[in-house]
Scaffold this motif. Structure first.
Motif, short mmCIF file in Angstrom:
data_model
loop_
_atom_site.label_atom_id
_atom_site.label_comp_id
_atom_site.label_asym_id
_atom_site.label_seq_id
_atom_site.Cartn_x
_atom_site.Cartn_y
_atom_site.Cartn_z
N ASN A 85 -53.17 5.45 -53.60
CA ASN A 85 -52.90 4.46 -54.63
C ASN A 85 -53.23 3.06 -54.13
O ASN A 85 -53.42 2.84 -52.92
CB ASN A 85 -51.43 4.51 -55.06
N THR A 86 -53.25 2.12 -55.05
CA THR A 86 -53.58 0.73 -54.75
C THR A 86 -52.47 -0.19 -55.20
O THR A 86 -51.98 -0.07 -56.32
CB THR A 86 -54.89 0.32 -55.45
N GLU A 87 -52.04 -1.10 -54.32
CA GLU A 87 -51.08 -2.13 -54.69
C GLU A 87 -51.87 -3.34 -55.20
O GLU A 87 -52.56 -4.01 -54.44
CB GLU A 87 -50.23 -2.54 -53.49
N ALA A 88 -51.75 -3.62 -56.49
CA ALA A 88 -52.63 -4.63 -57.10
C ALA A 88 -51.92 -5.96 -57.27
O ALA A 88 -50.69 -6.03 -57.43
CB ALA A 88 -53.12 -4.13 -58.46
N PRO A 136 -56.76 -5.65 -52.39
CA PRO A 136 -55.51 -4.90 -52.47
C PRO A 136 -55.23 -4.06 -51.23
O PRO A 136 -56.14 -3.57 -50.56
CB PRO A 136 -55.70 -4.01 -53.70
N THR A 137 -53.94 -3.87 -50.94
CA THR A 137 -53.50 -2.93 -49.93
C THR A 137 -53.53 -1.53 -50.52
O THR A 137 -53.16 -1.31 -51.67
CB THR A 137 -52.08 -3.28 -49.46
N VAL A 138 -53.97 -0.57 -49.72
CA VAL A 138 -54.07 0.83 -50.14
C VAL A 138 -52.99 1.63 -49.42
O VAL A 138 -52.72 1.40 -48.23
CB VAL A 138 -55.47 1.39 -49.82
N VAL A 139 -52.36 2.57 -50.13
CA VAL A 139 -51.33 3.40 -49.53
C VAL A 139 -51.65 4.87 -49.78
O VAL A 139 -51.92 5.28 -50.92
CB VAL A 139 -49.92 3.05 -50.07
N TYR A 150 -50.16 2.80 -44.85
CA TYR A 150 -50.70 1.64 -45.55
C TYR A 150 -51.93 1.09 -44.83
O TYR A 150 -51.99 1.07 -43.59
CB TYR A 150 -49.64 0.53 -45.64
N TYR A 151 -52.90 0.61 -45.63
CA TYR A 151 -54.13 0.04 -45.09
C TYR A 151 -54.36 -1.33 -45.72
O TYR A 151 -54.42 -1.45 -46.95
CB TYR A 151 -55.33 0.95 -45.38
N ASP A 152 -54.50 -2.35 -44.88
CA ASP A 152 -54.75 -3.72 -45.36
C ASP A 152 -56.25 -4.02 -45.31
O ASP A 152 -56.91 -3.73 -44.31
CB ASP A 152 -54.01 -4.73 -44.49
#
Length: 435
Positions: free
Chosen positions: A155-158, A170-173, A202-204
């Motif tokens: 998923n993506t934190e938008a 966006p950070t990806v989880v 999590y990936y920044d």
């Protein structure tokens, strides 16, 4: 993060994309965005994406349900900022394959889905979400069975969603949910034992804000154990009580801000499930959750609630409420958690013949708790409103097309501390094809 896995995780995967793209179901999308990095919610079971008897491809003892959704439109504030704002054309592609068994006993389902978004003038906001999940039921005997699910979800934190801590991309989880449950009914009493775990990584992909935590400080595993004890008042209504425990263990014992955030919590929910008609069913609960941090013993407590299902008391109209209140973990170093409250409802309305109206609205809040030992930090509450309206025209039963408009707004009691302050408009053409 909250006591929340089965229903929320399944709904996240069923939609395929949790970035801030336009949607005809804003209430459900709000819960999905809040569920990124969330723990486990004791709400109703999986969302079915293939209810029509006209759909499906027979494959021996299985039925395959493929679908594809395309959106093309314009977003006038891609970065969810006050000013200056950046507008962009966008395209979203959502494919999905669902394979269901048609056995008399036992069941198996495989679900593969994706959500891929592309912004012409803001490529840093592009996202590629996808997931694969398997769930099934093993019938032991009448009124006794075991269910299990396992999956992988990206998923993506938008920007423009609660609790973001990045500046640009966006950070990806990635999450790996696992759940096993045992159910037994005798006479009108029933009980269900459930154990669940979710691993988050999590990936920044851009600079994290000064008060944000990098992905390596957010990587964690959430565990939950719960029991549901219930009684069927009649064939349509049952009541239950569901106590449980939750543990959160971070990969980094001490994060980059010098904090140790491992925690334990307990919760108890009182709930009910009722069938109001052939197409109407609601399930909800009220409860209390108490979360304690192991290192210093500080505690956050909150009354919680949830409601989901569908109501079709008036034949052309279907309402789907999406209510949820829970304690979530924060991505910010100056706040240890926040209490999330979401109230929303989505709808479909059969206007006439091939015409259908779709849309919904939601309002959510995030009440932040300042982290222990951090100076000059005050409590803060962020608010988000979202509403959409659209019309779909059925070219044939399996194909629909139509325009969709969505308005979102974010505001806060403490904008200088990083709270949202923006408005956003999106308009698109939406095409849905199912087989």
């Amino acid at each position: 993060m909250s006591p929340v896995l089965g229903w929320v995780m399944m709904s996240c995967l069923a939609s395929g994309a949790q970035a801030q793209e336009e949607t005809a179901t804003p209430a459900l999308q709000t819960l999905e965005q809040d569920a990124i990095g969330a723990g486990v919610l004791d709400l109703p079971g999986p969302i079915s994406s293939s209810d029509s008897r006209e759909l499906g491809i027979a494959m021996g003892a299985f039925t395959l349900y493929p679908s594809l959704e395309l959106l093309g439109g314009y977003d006038n504030n891609v970065f969810a900022t006050t000013s200056p704002t950046t507008g962009s054309l966008f395209t979203v592609i959502r494919p999905q394959l669902e394979l269901r068994s048609e056995w008399l006993n036992h069941s198996l389902r495989l679900l593969a889905t994706g959500g891929f978004g592309f912004y012409a003038s803001a490529p840093t906001q592009n996202f590629q979400n996808y997931g694969l999940i398997a769930d099934g039921k093993l019938d032991i005997r009448e009124n006794m069975y075991v269910t299990a699910k396992i999956g992988f979800v990206r998923n993506t934190e938008a920007l423009g969603t609660p609790d973001v801590s990045f500046a640009q991309a966006p950070t990806v989880v990635d999450s790996i949910p696992v759940e096993v449950s045992f159910f037994h009914r005798f006479n009108r009493f029933f009980y269900q034992l459930t154990g669940a775990a979710v691993k988050y990584t999590y990936y920044d992909y851009s600079t994290i804000t000064a008060t944000g935590l990098p992905g390596t400080s957010r990587d964690m595993t959430s565990y939950e154990e719960r029991i549901r004890l219930g009684y069927e008042i009649n064939d349509d209504t049952s009541l239950y009580i569901s106590p449980g425990l939750n543990q959160r263990v971070y990969d980094q014992f001490i994060n980059v801000a010098g904090q140790q955030r491992d925690s334990r919590s307990w919760f108890v929910n009182l709930g009910a499930l009722t069938k109001l008609g052939p197409k109407s069913q609601l399930e909800g609960f009220v409860g209390y959750q108490s979360l304690s941090y192991i290192v210093d013993g500080t505690t956050t407590g909150a009354y919680t609630f949830g409601l989901t299902g569908s109501w079709n008391g008036y034949e052309p109209l279907v309402l789907r409420p999406q209510f949820l209140r829970s304690i979530n973990e924060s991505a910010l170093s100056n706040y240890q958690n926040y209490i999330s409250t979401t109230l929303g409802v989505d709808f479909t309305y059969e206007v006439h013949g091939p015409w259908q109206a779709v849309g919904g609205t939601s309002i959510s809040s995030a009440d932040y708790t300042p982290a222990t030992g951090v100076a000059n930090v005050s409590p803060r509450t962020d608010y988000f409103f979202k509403g959409s309206i659209g019309v779909m025209y059925s070219l044939r039963p399996q194909v629909q097309i139509g325009p969709l408009y969505e308005y979102t707004q974010g505001w806060s009691t403490d904008v200088p501390a990083g709270g949202p302050a923006y408005t956003r408009n999106q308009i698109s053409i939406r095409l849905i094809a199912k087989r």
